[in-house]
Design a protein around this motif. Structure first.
Motif, PDB file in Angstrom:
ATOM      1  N   GLU A   1      22.881   0.376   2.428  1.00  0.00           N
ATOM      2  CA  GLU A   1      22.031   0.707   3.577  1.00  0.00           C
ATOM      3  C   GLU A   1      21.104   1.875   3.251  1.00  0.00           C
ATOM      4  O   GLU A   1      19.930   1.866   3.646  1.00  0.00           O
ATOM      5  N   GLU A   2      21.609   2.864   2.537  1.00  0.00           N
ATOM      6  CA  GLU A   2      20.764   3.999   2.159  1.00  0.00           C
ATOM      7  C   GLU A   2      19.661   3.580   1.194  1.00  0.00           C
ATOM      8  O   GLU A   2      18.512   4.009   1.320  1.00  0.00           O
ATOM      9  N   LEU A   3      20.002   2.767   0.220  1.00  0.00           N
ATOM     10  CA  LEU A   3      18.983   2.271  -0.708  1.00  0.00           C
ATOM     11  C   LEU A   3      17.893   1.524   0.049  1.00  0.00           C
ATOM     12  O   LEU A   3      16.698   1.746  -0.164  1.00  0.00           O
ATOM     13  N   THR A   4      18.309   0.638   0.931  1.00  0.00           N
ATOM     14  CA  THR A   4      17.361  -0.142   1.726  1.00  0.00           C
ATOM     15  C   THR A   4      16.460   0.764   2.549  1.00  0.00           C
ATOM     16  O   THR A   4      15.233   0.606   2.576  1.00  0.00           O
ATOM     17  N   LEU A   5      17.078   1.726   3.218  1.00  0.00           N
ATOM     18  CA  LEU A   5      16.344   2.637   4.090  1.00  0.00           C
ATOM     19  C   LEU A   5      15.271   3.405   3.336  1.00  0.00           C
ATOM     20  O   LEU A   5      14.089   3.383   3.695  1.00  0.00           O
ATOM     21  N   TRP A   6      15.651   4.055   2.236  1.00  0.00           N
ATOM     22  CA  TRP A   6      14.738   4.983   1.584  1.00  0.00           C
ATOM     23  C   TRP A   6      13.724   4.288   0.677  1.00  0.00           C
ATOM     24  O   TRP A   6      12.598   4.788   0.517  1.00  0.00           O
ATOM     25  N   ILE A   7      14.062   3.141   0.104  1.00  0.00           N
ATOM     26  CA  ILE A   7      13.061   2.381  -0.655  1.00  0.00           C
ATOM     27  C   ILE A   7      11.977   1.877   0.292  1.00  0.00           C
ATOM     28  O   ILE A   7      10.774   2.014   0.022  1.00  0.00           O
ATOM     29  N   ASN A   8      12.391   1.308   1.421  1.00  0.00           N
ATOM     30  CA  ASN A   8      11.412   0.820   2.390  1.00  0.00           C
ATOM     31  C   ASN A   8      10.538   1.944   2.921  1.00  0.00           C
ATOM     32  O   ASN A   8       9.306   1.798   3.027  1.00  0.00           O
ATOM     33  N   LEU A   9      11.153   3.080   3.248  1.00  0.00           N
ATOM     34  CA  LEU A   9      10.370   4.197   3.785  1.00  0.00           C
ATOM     35  C   LEU A   9       9.411   4.757   2.743  1.00  0.00           C
ATOM     36  O   LEU A   9       8.250   5.054   3.056  1.00  0.00           O
ATOM     37  N   TYR A  10       9.873   4.907   1.511  1.00  0.00           N
ATOM     38  CA  TYR A  10       8.990   5.401   0.448  1.00  0.00           C
ATOM     39  C   TYR A  10       7.753   4.505   0.335  1.00  0.00           C
ATOM     40  O   TYR A  10       6.614   4.994   0.318  1.00  0.00           O
ATOM     41  N   ASN A  11       7.968   3.213   0.257  1.00  0.00           N
ATOM     42  CA  ASN A  11       6.841   2.289   0.089  1.00  0.00           C
ATOM     43  C   ASN A  11       5.954   2.252   1.331  1.00  0.00           C
ATOM     44  O   ASN A  11       4.724   2.202   1.224  1.00  0.00           O
ATOM     45  N   ALA A  12       6.554   2.294   2.505  1.00  0.00           N
ATOM     46  CA  ALA A  12       5.765   2.269   3.738  1.00  0.00           C
ATOM     47  C   ALA A  12       4.926   3.537   3.876  1.00  0.00           C
ATOM     48  O   ALA A  12       3.748   3.473   4.260  1.00  0.00           O
ATOM     49  N   PHE A  13       5.495   4.692   3.557  1.00  0.00           N
ATOM     50  CA  PHE A  13       4.738   5.939   3.603  1.00  0.00           C
ATOM     51  C   PHE A  13       3.567   5.897   2.607  1.00  0.00           C
ATOM     52  O   PHE A  13       2.455   6.330   2.918  1.00  0.00           O
ATOM     53  N   THR A  14       3.831   5.389   1.414  1.00  0.00           N
ATOM     54  CA  THR A  14       2.778   5.308   0.393  1.00  0.00           C
ATOM     55  C   THR A  14       1.629   4.419   0.855  1.00  0.00           C
ATOM     56  O   THR A  14       0.457   4.805   0.790  1.00  0.00           O
ATOM     57  N   ILE A  15       1.965   3.209   1.308  1.00  0.00           N
ATOM     58  CA  ILE A  15       0.925   2.266   1.731  1.00  0.00           C
ATOM     59  C   ILE A  15       0.167   2.798   2.944  1.00  0.00           C
ATOM     60  O   ILE A  15      -1.061   2.644   3.039  1.00  0.00           O
ATOM     61  N   SER A  16       0.871   3.448   3.859  1.00  0.00           N
ATOM     62  CA  SER A  16       0.215   4.038   5.026  1.00  0.00           C
ATOM     63  C   SER A  16      -0.837   5.067   4.608  1.00  0.00           C
ATOM     64  O   SER A  16      -1.949   5.102   5.147  1.00  0.00           O
ATOM     65  N   THR A  17      -0.496   5.896   3.621  1.00  0.00           N
ATOM     66  CA  THR A  17      -1.436   6.904   3.132  1.00  0.00           C
ATOM     67  C   THR A  17      -2.641   6.260   2.455  1.00  0.00           C
ATOM     68  O   THR A  17      -3.787   6.688   2.657  1.00  0.00           O
ATOM     69  N   ILE A  18      -2.390   5.242   1.644  1.00  0.00           N
ATOM     70  CA  ILE A  18      -3.492   4.546   0.965  1.00  0.00           C
ATOM     71  C   ILE A  18      -4.424   3.893   1.985  1.00  0.00           C
ATOM     72  O   ILE A  18      -5.657   3.950   1.846  1.00  0.00           O
ATOM     73  N   LEU A  19      -3.875   3.285   3.019  1.00  0.00           N
ATOM     74  CA  LEU A  19      -4.701   2.645   4.051  1.00  0.00           C
ATOM     75  C   LEU A  19      -5.621   3.662   4.717  1.00  0.00           C
ATOM     76  O   LEU A  19      -6.779   3.351   5.019  1.00  0.00           O
ATOM     77  N   LYS A  20      -5.125   4.875   4.943  1.00  0.00           N
ATOM     78  CA  LYS A  20      -5.965   5.916   5.565  1.00  0.00           C
ATOM     79  C   LYS A  20      -7.122   6.303   4.639  1.00  0.00           C
ATOM     80  O   LYS A  20      -8.212   6.621   5.097  1.00  0.00           O
ATOM     81  N   GLN A  21      -6.868   6.297   3.330  1.00  0.00           N
ATOM     82  CA  GLN A  21      -7.872   6.743   2.367  1.00  0.00           C
ATOM     83  C   GLN A  21      -8.767   5.612   1.859  1.00  0.00           C
ATOM     84  O   GLN A  21      -9.804   5.881   1.242  1.00  0.00           O
ATOM     85  N   TYR A  22      -8.369   4.386   2.099  1.00  0.00           N
ATOM     86  CA  TYR A  22      -9.108   3.238   1.567  1.00  0.00           C
ATOM     87  C   TYR A  22     -10.511   3.179   2.176  1.00  0.00           C
ATOM     88  O   TYR A  22     -10.679   3.476   3.356  1.00  0.00           O
ATOM     89  N   PRO A  23     -11.545   2.804   1.392  1.00  0.00           N
ATOM     90  CA  PRO A  23     -11.491   2.294   0.014  1.00  0.00           C
ATOM     91  C   PRO A  23     -11.436   3.404  -1.040  1.00  0.00           C
ATOM     92  O   PRO A  23     -12.048   4.452  -0.876  1.00  0.00           O
ATOM     93  N   LEU A  24     -10.692   3.138  -2.096  1.00  0.00           N
ATOM     94  CA  LEU A  24     -10.643   4.003  -3.262  1.00  0.00           C
ATOM     95  C   LEU A  24     -10.309   3.153  -4.478  1.00  0.00           C
ATOM     96  O   LEU A  24      -9.695   2.096  -4.353  1.00  0.00           O
ATOM     97  N   LYS A  25     -10.738   3.609  -5.628  1.00  0.00           N
ATOM     98  CA  LYS A  25     -10.558   2.830  -6.854  1.00  0.00           C
ATOM     99  C   LYS A  25      -9.266   3.182  -7.583  1.00  0.00           C
ATOM    100  O   LYS A  25      -8.720   2.360  -8.315  1.00  0.00           O
ATOM    101  N   SER A  26      -8.814   4.424  -7.399  1.00  0.00           N
ATOM    102  CA  SER A  26      -7.649   4.887  -8.159  1.00  0.00           C
ATOM    103  C   SER A  26      -6.876   5.892  -7.331  1.00  0.00           C
ATOM    104  O   SER A  26      -7.455   6.595  -6.492  1.00  0.00           O
ATOM    105  N   ILE A  27      -5.567   5.988  -7.572  1.00  0.00           N
ATOM    106  CA  ILE A  27      -4.798   7.016  -6.885  1.00  0.00           C
ATOM    107  C   ILE A  27      -4.888   8.355  -7.618  1.00  0.00           C
ATOM    108  O   ILE A  27      -4.385   9.351  -7.133  1.00  0.00           O
ATOM    109  N   LEU A  28      -5.515   8.342  -8.782  1.00  0.00           N
ATOM    110  CA  LEU A  28      -5.781   9.579  -9.522  1.00  0.00           C
ATOM    111  C   LEU A  28      -7.217  10.000  -9.241  1.00  0.00           C
ATOM    112  O   LEU A  28      -8.156   9.440  -9.792  1.00  0.00           O
ATOM    113  N   PRO A  29      -7.411  10.994  -8.357  1.00  0.00           N
ATOM    114  CA  PRO A  29      -8.779  11.418  -8.031  1.00  0.00           C
ATOM    115  C   PRO A  29      -9.465  12.031  -9.246  1.00  0.00           C
ATOM    116  O   PRO A  29      -8.811  12.536 -10.162  1.00  0.00           O
ATOM    117  N   ASN A  30     -10.778  11.970  -9.250  1.00  0.00           N
ATOM    118  CA  ASN A  30     -11.516  12.652 -10.309  1.00  0.00           C
ATOM    119  C   ASN A  30     -12.748  13.316  -9.722  1.00  0.00           C
ATOM    120  O   ASN A  30     -13.265  12.899  -8.690  1.00  0.00           O
TER     121      ASN A  30
END
Length: 233
Positions: free
Chosen positions: A54-83
């Motif tokens: 249950e812990e693995l499920t919880l935190w893997i899902n949250l990690y990925n959901a938080f990441t995608i949520s952040t990318i959606l706010k910043q999209y469009p972008l070409k890379s996650i490494l800013p320059n």
């Protein structure tokens, strides 16, 4: 335990079988759904009696959901490494992972805290490195569906198998007798060595073809591609 069905539906809708994310369609059609869902969970109480699965499920899902949520706010972008002027901005890149901006269970977490303090140090599951995503092409492909406790061990095995049998992540050169690996195996080497005598032997346990790999096999690490892992509509 959080109900991950809404997250699961979004993944099924916007992630293809190759793990590519259709950020354009996602942001155009449902820009707030994921963020609203995460916001609705931030005051939940964390059950201290969760099983490892249950812990693995919880935190893997949250990690990925938080990441995608952040990318959606910043999209469009070409890379996650800013320059800036063609020079990589490593400070901003590290801040992406280190800033404690994700609210859940009455606390603030950074992606680095979830990965290192919980998934790595507490749960000690090396296969999470094939499951959690930073949204780049070099990282693991995003699963087109959520993780669930009754399936998570099988899902992690599938993730490891998919990653290791992807020639863009791992391949063996017979001429040089050298194993070429994604840098995840370098950065998190000690995690894999908790369950295998060497990196080549860990990799060999998931390969669908029989290769002459041993602890003595020479390893070379591939360049990491920080470009955004996206599907063009």
């Amino acid at each position: 335990m959080i109900d991950f069905e809404p997250w699961d539906r979004l993944l099924h809708q916007y992630v293809d079988r190759k793990g590519r994310v259709d950020y354009f369609a996602w942001k155009t059609e449902q820009p707030q759904v994921l963020d609203d869902w995460l916001q609705s969970k931030k005051h939940l109480h964390l059950n201290s009696q969760l099983t490892v699965m249950e812990e693995l499920t919880l935190w893997i899902n949250l990690y990925n959901a938080f990441t995608i949520s952040t990318i959606l706010k910043q999209y469009p972008l070409k890379s996650i490494l800013p320059n800036f002027l063609g020079i990589p901005n490593w400070l901003a890149f590290l801040w992406f992972f280190q800033r404690p901006i994700y609210e859940i269970f009455g606390n603030r977490y950074s992606l680095a805290q979830i990965e290192n303090q919980i998934l790595r140090n507490k749960l000690k599951e090396p296969r999470i490195h094939f499951a959690i995503v930073c949204a780049s092409i070099g990282c693991p492909l995003l699963r087109a569906g959520a993780y669930f406790p009754e399936q998570v061990m099988q899902q992690l095995d599938e993730d490891a198998y998919r990653f290791i049998n992807n020639s863009q992540k791992v391949y063996y050169d017979f001429d040089s007798q050298k194993l070429y690996c994604n840098k995840i195996f370098k950065w998190y080497r000690q995690d894999f060595l908790q369950v295998a005598p060497s990196i080549p032997e860990y990799i060999n346990s998931y390969l669908k073809t029989d290769l002459p790999l041993s602890a003595a096999t020479q390893i070379s690490y591939l360049d990491y591609d920080w470009s955004l892992n996206q599907r063009i509509s």
